[in-house]
Design a protein around this motif. Structure first.
Motif, PDB file in Angstrom:
ATOM      1  N   LYS A 180      10.687   5.130  -7.157  1.00 22.41           N
ATOM      2  CA  LYS A 180       9.232   5.058  -7.032  1.00 22.41           C
ATOM      3  C   LYS A 180       8.832   3.593  -6.785  1.00 22.41           C
ATOM      4  CE  LYS A 180       7.869   9.341  -8.262  1.00 22.41           C
ATOM      5  NZ  LYS A 180       7.434   9.713  -9.613  1.00 22.41           N
ATOM      6  N   PRO A 181       7.676   3.370  -6.129  1.00 23.32           N
ATOM      7  CA  PRO A 181       7.260   1.994  -5.823  1.00 23.32           C
ATOM      8  C   PRO A 181       7.267   1.047  -7.019  1.00 23.32           C
ATOM      9  CG  PRO A 181       5.877   3.528  -4.664  1.00 23.32           C
ATOM     10  CD  PRO A 181       6.791   4.363  -5.528  1.00 23.32           C
ATOM     11  N   ARG A 182       6.945   1.557  -8.216  1.00 21.86           N
ATOM     12  CA  ARG A 182       6.894   0.637  -9.362  1.00 21.86           C
ATOM     13  C   ARG A 182       8.282   0.198  -9.801  1.00 21.86           C
ATOM     14  NH1 ARG A 182       5.375   5.451 -11.738  1.00 21.86           N
ATOM     15  NH2 ARG A 182       6.966   6.397 -13.077  1.00 21.86           N
TER      16      ARG A 182
ATOM     17  N   ARG B  37       0.818  -1.223   0.000  1.00 22.58           N
ATOM     18  CA  ARG B  37       0.000   0.000   0.000  1.00 22.58           C
ATOM     19  C   ARG B  37       0.846   1.265   0.000  1.00 22.58           C
ATOM     20  NH1 ARG B  37      -5.414  -1.022   3.613  1.00 22.58           N
ATOM     21  NH2 ARG B  37      -5.651  -3.229   3.149  1.00 22.58           N
ATOM     22  N   LEU B  38       1.776   1.349  -0.924  1.00 21.25           N
ATOM     23  CA  LEU B  38       2.586   2.556  -1.053  1.00 21.25           C
ATOM     24  C   LEU B  38       1.914   3.507  -2.040  1.00 21.25           C
ATOM     25  CD1 LEU B  38       6.076   0.833  -1.323  1.00 21.25           C
ATOM     26  CD2 LEU B  38       4.867   1.599   0.720  1.00 21.25           C
ATOM     27  N   LEU B  39       2.100   4.796  -1.824  1.00 22.24           N
ATOM     28  CA  LEU B  39       1.568   5.770  -2.770  1.00 22.24           C
ATOM     29  C   LEU B  39       2.463   5.759  -4.005  1.00 22.24           C
ATOM     30  CD1 LEU B  39       0.771   8.716  -0.318  1.00 22.24           C
ATOM     31  CD2 LEU B  39      -0.730   6.881  -1.096  1.00 22.24           C
ATOM     32  N   PRO B  40       1.898   5.379  -5.159  1.00 25.61           N
ATOM     33  CA  PRO B  40       2.741   5.128  -6.336  1.00 25.61           C
ATOM     34  C   PRO B  40       3.456   6.369  -6.850  1.00 25.61           C
ATOM     35  CG  PRO B  40       0.412   4.907  -6.888  1.00 25.61           C
ATOM     36  CD  PRO B  40       0.482   5.076  -5.411  1.00 25.61           C
ATOM     37  N   TRP B  41       2.925   7.563  -6.536  1.00 28.05           N
ATOM     38  CA  TRP B  41       3.543   8.774  -7.087  1.00 28.05           C
ATOM     39  C   TRP B  41       4.615   9.327  -6.152  1.00 28.05           C
ATOM     40  CZ3 TRP B  41      -1.558   8.136  -5.786  1.00 28.05           C
ATOM     41  CH2 TRP B  41      -1.965   8.699  -4.584  1.00 28.05           C
ATOM     42  N   ARG B  42       4.804   8.707  -4.988  1.00 29.91           N
ATOM     43  CA  ARG B  42       5.823   9.204  -4.071  1.00 29.91           C
ATOM     44  C   ARG B  42       7.045   8.294  -4.089  1.00 29.91           C
ATOM     45  NH1 ARG B  42       4.071  11.433   1.714  1.00 29.91           N
ATOM     46  NH2 ARG B  42       2.758  13.164   1.067  1.00 29.91           N
TER      47      ARG B  42
END
Lengths: 296, 235
Positions: free
Chosen positions: B109-111, B65-70
């Protein structure tokens, strides 16, 4: 003044659904890690840009050539198909009379003002409906009904209430621009990944902090695609407004030329609308790319 | 559906909630965190009732549940307590990334990171406020077996560095045996609806533990028996 209904037929929204779901997909699948992946194609890189532009020019150039040959050969009389030099000459003539710049500027101004106002309203309403179930129940049916009213149906009423100058036109364009933004933003906010929202709550974010930290950033891609649709819609509504009641602008140029049998000017107006619409869309596209790099 | 749960957890203790899928392990954890409310009964931390989304505890969810844009660092920042100034916050984030061995990935980034890395970011975020109670909902469940073992060792290190009370939901018997001071087994009885505690087991031995020790092997057999899985121990 004769008015051909087909010319200003009620403007239906272009395929909002496809684009919206595309951007929704982006953040629904976007949380987490690389395994979740992003199937969206990467934005084209600089290396391919030249090829892309050249390929995009192939068909317009081809059409121009066919048009030119067809017009010059005399097979089609020039009161039905003016040649490209005739269209250019019509533009020069209007420019020398000082009308061309005025028409373009007034149309661009109407589009930008109407678009800005409509987008702002759409954003606020979309946020309300997307975030508050109560607001959604109160507003959604009414807004759905308003959206279903064909654009031209507003014109007589707006003319009576707001006169014949800029206000009714800008209002009409704002109505047209508000709905794509409203629909995409409301839908996107409603579908922000509940897992992320819950994570935000678990880490102590209040309503406002949650909105600015999780919900709004999550819908940035949808807001941008909503804005892009709204801009296209603004140009559609501009022509609708100007065709009916105006004394300036590109829509006026169209209807005026029809009444005077100036088909060369009609071609000029249509080409200008296409070029201007594409240019403003490309500008928003540039902004979109920058935003998606930050938030995508 | 849970019923008749009575459990007291000591400060700094690691408790594993173990049980078959759907027995209410996660529900119990969510109630401890204050994300869900129990329909009856009371939950307290340090003798005061658990508030909605109680800030004395922190959760690491099953999914990162990470914010993908951060970036990774900015995601960890989300877990910081309010009212920390920028410099302190940045120091704390750097310290946590060091702890979960992700200093090199701070700007990604998370991705751009793997599943195991994302879970470590999620863990660092949960640790950011120095929570009294750390709640872990099958945090390593989606990871491959090797990464899971590494992560368990990492958790042991983290607990030594920052000894919070940890409640860990897992369906992995070995994970519970490697990490927990006590294992709480949840289960249903066929004659009554609703799951409840069917067994509480003390696990001896300081961490890190020898996973193949005789004591743990015997406990494993006992737990598997209780879960209705033949252990084949001594077969």
């Amino acid at each position: 003044m004769s008015f051909d209904e087909r010319g200003g037929a009620p403007v239906r929204r272009p395929s909002t659904e496809g684009r919206r779901s595309a951007s929704l997909f982006q953040f629904v699948s976007g949380y987490g890690y690389s395994a979740a992946g992003r199937d969206l194609p990467e934005v084209s890189r600089g290396r391919t840009t030249v090829t892309t532009i050249l390929l995009g020019l192939v068909l317009p150039v081809l059409i121009l050539a066919v048009w030119w040959v067809a017009a010059e050969s005399g097979a089609i009389p020039d009161y039905l198909l003016p040649s490209p030099p005739q269209v250019v000459a019509a533009g020069v003539e209007l420019a020398q009379a000082g009308l061309l710049a005025t028409y373009i500027l007034i149309s661009v101004q109407r589009v930008l003002l109407g678009f800005a106002i409509g987008a702002a309203i759409g954003l606020v309403l979309g946020a309300l409906v997307g975030l508050s179930p109560l607001a959604s129940k109160l507003l959604a049916p009414l807004l759905g009904a308003i959206r279903a009213v064909p654009s031209l149906a507003w014109v007589p009423l707006l003319t009576i209430y707001l006169g014949i100058y800029e206000e009714p036109k800008i209002t009409l364009i704002a109505i047209g621009a508000a709905f794509p933004v409203f629909t995409t933003v409301a839908g996107a906010l409603r579908h922000v990944d509940p897992h992320l929202v819950e994570a935000g709550q678990a880490f102590g974010l209040g309503r406002l902090a949650l909105l600015s930290t999780v919900q709004l950033p999550a819908v940035v891609p949808s807001i941008v695609s909503g804005l892009r649709l709204a801009l296209a819609q603004a140009w559609l509504f501009l022509v609708a407004a100007e065709l009916i009641a105006s004394s300036m602008g590109l829509g006026f140029l169209l209807i005026d030329s029809q009444n005077n049998g100036r088909i060369d000017r009609m071609f000029l107006a249509i080409i200008l609308l296409g070029v201007l619409g594409k240019t403003t869309d490309a500008l928003v596209g540039l902004g979109e790319r920058a935003l998606l790099q930050r938030w995508g | 559906m849970l019923r008749d749960i009575q459990l007291e957890i000591a400060p700094g203790e690691i408790v594993a909630l173990l049980g078959p899928s759907g027995c209410g392990k996660s529900t119990l954890l969510r109630q401890i965190s204050g994300l869900d409310r129990p329909t009856a009964g009371t939950l307290t931390i340090d003798r005061t009732a658990v508030a909605p989304a109680d800030q004395r505890s922190a959760v690491a969810f099953q999914e990162p549940r990470l914010l993908p844009w951060r970036t990774v660092a900015r995601n960890v920042e989300l877990g910081l307590p309010r009212g920390l100034d920028r410099r302190q916050g940045a120091e704390r984030v750097a310290e946590l990334l060091e702890l979960v061995q992700l200093s090199h990935a701070a700007g990604l980034k998370p991705r751009e990171i793997s599943g195991g890395m994302a879970q470590r970011v999620s863990l660092a975020r949960a640790l950011a406020r120095g929570p009294g109670v750390l709640l872990l909902d099958e945090p390593f469940g989606a990871l491959d077996a090797l990464t899971r073992l590494t992560m368990q060792d990492l958790l042991v290190d983290i607990h030594r560095a920052e000894p919070a009370t940890i409640v860990l939901v897992t369906h992995d018997v070995d994970e519970a045996l490697a990490l927990a001071d006590r294992i709480v087994l949840l289960g249903t009885r066929h004659d009554r609806p609703g799951a409840t505690i069917s067994m509480i087991l003390d696990v001896p031995g300081a961490r890190p533990r020898d996973r193949a020790s005789v004591v743990l092997t015997r406990l494993r057999a006992k737990l598997l028996d209780a879960l209705g899985v033949p252990s084949h121990h001594g077969a």
